[in-house]
Design a protein around this motif. Structure first.
Motif, PDB file in Angstrom:
ATOM      1  N   VAL A 541     -35.777 -81.815 -25.254  1.00  0.00           N
ATOM      2  CA  VAL A 541     -35.162 -82.725 -26.224  1.00  0.00           C
ATOM      3  C   VAL A 541     -35.928 -82.692 -27.544  1.00  0.00           C
ATOM      4  N   ALA A 542     -35.188 -82.541 -28.631  1.00  0.00           N
ATOM      5  CA  ALA A 542     -35.777 -82.574 -29.972  1.00  0.00           C
ATOM      6  C   ALA A 542     -35.599 -83.960 -30.586  1.00  0.00           C
ATOM      7  N   MET A 543     -36.597 -84.385 -31.330  1.00  0.00           N
ATOM      8  CA  MET A 543     -36.545 -85.688 -32.019  1.00  0.00           C
ATOM      9  C   MET A 543     -37.637 -85.701 -33.069  1.00  0.00           C
ATOM     10  N   ASN A 544     -37.570 -86.639 -33.999  1.00  0.00           N
ATOM     11  CA  ASN A 544     -38.648 -86.699 -34.984  1.00  0.00           C
ATOM     12  C   ASN A 544     -39.902 -87.321 -34.377  1.00  0.00           C
ATOM     13  N   SER A 545     -41.013 -87.150 -35.066  1.00  0.00           N
ATOM     14  CA  SER A 545     -42.297 -87.593 -34.538  1.00  0.00           C
ATOM     15  C   SER A 545     -42.363 -89.104 -34.354  1.00  0.00           C
ATOM     16  N   PHE A 546     -41.587 -89.845 -35.140  1.00  0.00           N
ATOM     17  CA  PHE A 546     -41.537 -91.293 -34.990  1.00  0.00           C
ATOM     18  C   PHE A 546     -40.992 -91.674 -33.627  1.00  0.00           C
ATOM     19  N   LEU A 547     -39.851 -91.080 -33.247  1.00  0.00           N
ATOM     20  CA  LEU A 547     -39.281 -91.364 -31.932  1.00  0.00           C
ATOM     21  C   LEU A 547     -40.163 -90.821 -30.812  1.00  0.00           C
ATOM     22  N   ALA A 548     -40.770 -89.645 -31.042  1.00  0.00           N
ATOM     23  CA  ALA A 548     -41.620 -89.048 -30.008  1.00  0.00           C
ATOM     24  C   ALA A 548     -42.839 -89.917 -29.715  1.00  0.00           C
ATOM     25  N   GLY A 549     -43.153 -90.819 -30.660  1.00  0.00           N
ATOM     26  CA  GLY A 549     -44.246 -91.759 -30.443  1.00  0.00           C
ATOM     27  C   GLY A 549     -43.778 -93.071 -29.852  1.00  0.00           C
ATOM     28  N   GLY A 550     -42.496 -93.143 -29.448  1.00  0.00           N
ATOM     29  CA  GLY A 550     -41.970 -94.365 -28.836  1.00  0.00           C
ATOM     30  C   GLY A 550     -41.497 -95.392 -29.841  1.00  0.00           C
ATOM     31  N   GLY A 551     -41.290 -94.982 -31.104  1.00  0.00           N
ATOM     32  CA  GLY A 551     -40.887 -95.914 -32.141  1.00  0.00           C
ATOM     33  C   GLY A 551     -39.519 -96.517 -31.934  1.00  0.00           C
ATOM     34  N   ASP A 552     -39.283 -97.665 -32.606  1.00  0.00           N
ATOM     35  CA  ASP A 552     -38.003 -98.381 -32.553  1.00  0.00           C
ATOM     36  C   ASP A 552     -37.651 -98.868 -31.149  1.00  0.00           C
ATOM     37  N   GLY A 553     -38.638 -99.103 -30.328  1.00  0.00           N
ATOM     38  CA  GLY A 553     -38.384 -99.635 -28.995  1.00  0.00           C
ATOM     39  C   GLY A 553     -37.984 -98.604 -27.961  1.00  0.00           C
ATOM     40  N   PHE A 554     -38.102 -97.307 -28.293  1.00  0.00           N
ATOM     41  CA  PHE A 554     -37.729 -96.250 -27.349  1.00  0.00           C
ATOM     42  C   PHE A 554     -38.972 -95.749 -26.606  1.00  0.00           C
ATOM     43  N   ALA A 555     -39.497 -96.636 -25.780  1.00  0.00           N
ATOM     44  CA  ALA A 555     -40.730 -96.312 -25.045  1.00  0.00           C
ATOM     45  C   ALA A 555     -40.554 -95.075 -24.171  1.00  0.00           C
ATOM     46  N   GLU A 556     -39.355 -94.881 -23.617  1.00  0.00           N
ATOM     47  CA  GLU A 556     -39.133 -93.751 -22.710  1.00  0.00           C
ATOM     48  C   GLU A 556     -39.270 -92.420 -23.438  1.00  0.00           C
ATOM     49  N   LEU A 557     -38.856 -92.378 -24.704  1.00  0.00           N
ATOM     50  CA  LEU A 557     -38.990 -91.135 -25.465  1.00  0.00           C
ATOM     51  C   LEU A 557     -40.461 -90.810 -25.699  1.00  0.00           C
ATOM     52  N   GLY A 558     -41.287 -91.836 -25.747  1.00  0.00           N
ATOM     53  CA  GLY A 558     -42.718 -91.633 -25.934  1.00  0.00           C
ATOM     54  C   GLY A 558     -43.419 -91.091 -24.699  1.00  0.00           C
ATOM     55  N   LYS A 559     -42.695 -91.000 -23.579  1.00  0.00           N
ATOM     56  CA  LYS A 559     -43.288 -90.495 -22.333  1.00  0.00           C
ATOM     57  C   LYS A 559     -42.991 -89.012 -22.110  1.00  0.00           C
ATOM     58  N   GLY A 560     -42.377 -88.354 -23.099  1.00  0.00           N
ATOM     59  CA  GLY A 560     -42.049 -86.942 -22.951  1.00  0.00           C
ATOM     60  C   GLY A 560     -43.284 -86.087 -22.740  1.00  0.00           C
ATOM     61  N   THR A 561     -43.113 -84.986 -22.028  1.00  0.00           N
ATOM     62  CA  THR A 561     -44.231 -84.094 -21.727  1.00  0.00           C
ATOM     63  C   THR A 561     -44.016 -82.732 -22.388  1.00  0.00           C
TER      64      THR A 561
END
Length: 599
Positions: A541-561
């Motif tokens: 999954v591709a996303m910007n670094s903000f989302l990859a850090g769990g930003g905007d309440g998307f904690a699950e995106l911050g758990k990517g490996t």
């Protein structure tokens, strides 16, 4: 709202805030002048007991020096017959004229703001780290502002430079004739403290004084700032509770003999109507407004006489009862300099406090039918000339207006597709991309903004859309994690105000708004290229670094490996447009039909 506004020679500009008129409901009788009152103490003789103090305020300027384009440059006005009309608004040339006119014949006038003066700025300011905006705010005679979350986009050290002046540590000085001197007004950050020392990183409060009249200001940003700013921008900082902090410093001011107090709060609410002149006190005080500011207002000490707010980019002037049950004015002036608020505070010289029964407030539109302020025109011309070689470069062509509004927006689809295309160039196994809606700051307008021609997308226009220095990152998520992330759009911290991710081509699902919480995302409807998402499978999954850090309440995106940190998101957007459009075959307006919405 994403994090880090782009650094590359960026400086945010002050998008001067402007005004629309929402007449506040608090208009009880003003105490009569005591000019002939023989009971007036001798030291007040001749001045009268009561003194009207004008408070002009705005918020969320985001470096919009030039008039914002499209819907970002319009406000909605409610008409007497119940219909609405839109009015073009904003631009610091007009804001300056309106504020200067409003101050005439008001010897006691204060101008204050509620944060996000800079950050997520158009290129004319962002390219120069928002120095142009600070210059504009100085010329607007801004007296004081709170910090907002975007003041931390480039970190506390850069915020300190905007306050104190000096050349940028990497990009140097932009003006050969003089060094950047910083803000002439104090930035207040009462609830932002250094984790090591526990002390505020900037002044927590400030007192305006004139001829014996004293009004104190306490400035705070939302406690949740770390959730909506890049981790690097808030590293080493702690953000405290807004109410506790304001109540603490209200006591400090009272001990200093300052009894008239205004809180500048970068947190806000949502009125029931988008019209700037909607009466949000109908049928009762504050009945027409919801959101975090309501609870804050109900719990901030009665010692505070008015709340100037922001963050939600909404317009309102409401009275919300304080903890003692007395009405108190709470205002917000939309965003991008389209409105300004004019509040009258009646100061009691006997008590040193505000006579609350006399407080009245209204929002006013920063219309463009007034003369432009010449000093602002000169400022804009100066910075536009410096930015022109970069800003005017064409990067693509579009067939029509590509907007950024709606649950799923055409521009959201375009950006997600651009990020997926970039991700595939880095890793051919990339499956999909998601984009946070708050990271899309404006739409792409078809009408030319300059001499480039209709349908031409310039670098400057693209910059306005994505002004954050994010990277496009790739991570591994299981199908179950992907579904959980989609559910986090409408649950947890996002349940009250959903943040619907924009998704790349091939990903589809149903959003059932008749349900509540996570159930709104119909789990078995989530498909990729027509096949149901396998909860046990792994997706790239591709996303910007903000989302990859769990930003905007998307904690699950911050758990990517297995993360791969890619290149700049704006560069990916520009490259995609360049590769997929031409003057002969402009990019078509996306259909925005990937999410099926049930209402």
């Amino acid at each position: 709202m994403p994090p880090t506004p782009r650094h590359r020679r960026t400086h945010r500009l002050l998008a001067a805030a402007a005004g629309l008129a929402t007449v506040g409901a608090l208009a009880a009788a003003m105490p009569a002048s005591a000019g002939q009152d023989t009971a007036t103490p001798l030291h007040h003789q001749g001045s009268g007991r009561y003194q009207d103090v004008q408070l002009l305020s705005f918020n969320d300027l985001h470096g919009n020096l030039e008039p914002p384009s499209g819907s970002s440059g319009r406000v909605t006005e409610l008409q007497a017959d119940g219909t609405t009309k839109t009015i073009d608004a904003g631009g610091v040339e007009y804001l300056a004229t309106h504020l200067r006119e409003a101050r005439k014949n008001n010897k006691y006038s204060i101008t204050a703001a509620a944060g996000d003066m800079v950050g997520a700025s158009p290129l004319i300011s962002g390219l120069f780290h928002d120095e142009p905006t600070i210059d504009a705010l100085n010329k607007l005679d801004l007296d004081v502002t709170s910090v907002g979350n975007h003041e931390f986009d480039e970190g506390a050290k850069e915020l300190a430079r905007l306050q104190n002046g000096g050349c940028h540590p990497k990009d140097g000085c932009y003006d050969d004739s003089e060094e950047f001197t910083g803000a002439n007004f104090p930035y207040l950050a009462a609830n932002v403290t250094d984790e090591k020392t526990g002390k505020p990183i900037l002044k927590p409060y400030w007192v305006w004084k004139k001829n014996g009249v004293k009004v104190g200001f306490i400035g705070v940003t939302l406690e949740g700032t770390p959730n909506i700013v890049s981790a690097e921008g808030v590293k080493g900082l702690k953000f405290g509770d807004e109410v506790e902090t304001i109540n603490k410093y209200a006591k400090v001011l009272q001990r200093q003999g300052v009894k008239s107090i205004v809180a500048l709060i970068h947190e806000g609410g949502a009125p029931a109507s988008a019209a700037y002149n909607y009466d949000c006190d109908s049928p009762g005080a504050g009945d027409g407004i919801s959101g975090p500011i309501v609870d804050i207002a109900k719990n901030v000490t009665p010692a505070v006489d008015a709340l100037v707010t922001g963050h939600t980019h909404q317009a309102y002037a409401c009275t919300i009862p304080d903890p003692a049950g007395n009405p108190r004015m709470v205002t917000s002036a939309s965003s991008f300099g389209r409105l300004y608020t004019d509040t009258t505070l009646t100061y009691d010289r006997w008590t040193g406090d505000i006579a609350r029964t006399a407080v009245k407030s209204a929002n006013h539109v920063v219309t463009r039918d007034v003369a432009k302020a010449a000093d602002m025109t000169a400022l804009i011309t100066k910075w536009k000339t410096l930015a022109a070689p970069v800003a005017s470069r064409p990067i693509g062509y579009i067939a029509g207006e590509i907007g950024n509004t709606g649950t799923e927006s055409p521009l959201g689809d375009l950006i997600a597709d651009a990020q997926l295309a970039y991700a595939k160039s880095v890793d051919p196994e990339a499956d999909l991309a998601v984009m946070n809606p708050g990271g899309i700051r404006a739409g792409l307008t078809y009408t030319a903004s300059g001499s480039e021609g209709d349908g031409v997308v310039t670098y400057g226009e693209a910059y306005t859309v994505q002004p954050f220095s994010n990277t496009v990152n790739l991570v591994n998520l299981t199908g179950a994690q992907l579904i959980t992330a989609l559910q986090q759009q409408v649950s947890g911290t996002n349940e009250a105000a959903p943040k619907i991710l924009q998704i790349s081509s091939g990903l589809t699902y149903t959003l059932d708004l008749t349900k509540t919480g996570a159930a709104r995302v119909v789990a078995d409807s989530v498909k990729l290229n027509g096949s149901a998402i396998d909860p046990t499978a792994t997706y790239r999954v591709a996303m910007n670094s903000f989302l990859a850090g769990g930003g905007d309440g998307f904690a699950e995106l911050g758990k990517g490996t297995n993360m791969v940190v890619g290149g700049d998101d704006l560069a990916a957007f520009g490259s995609y447009l360049t590769a997929n459009s031409s003057a002969a075959t402009p990019y078509p307006v996306p259909a925005a039909d990937r999410i099926t919405i049930v209402k």
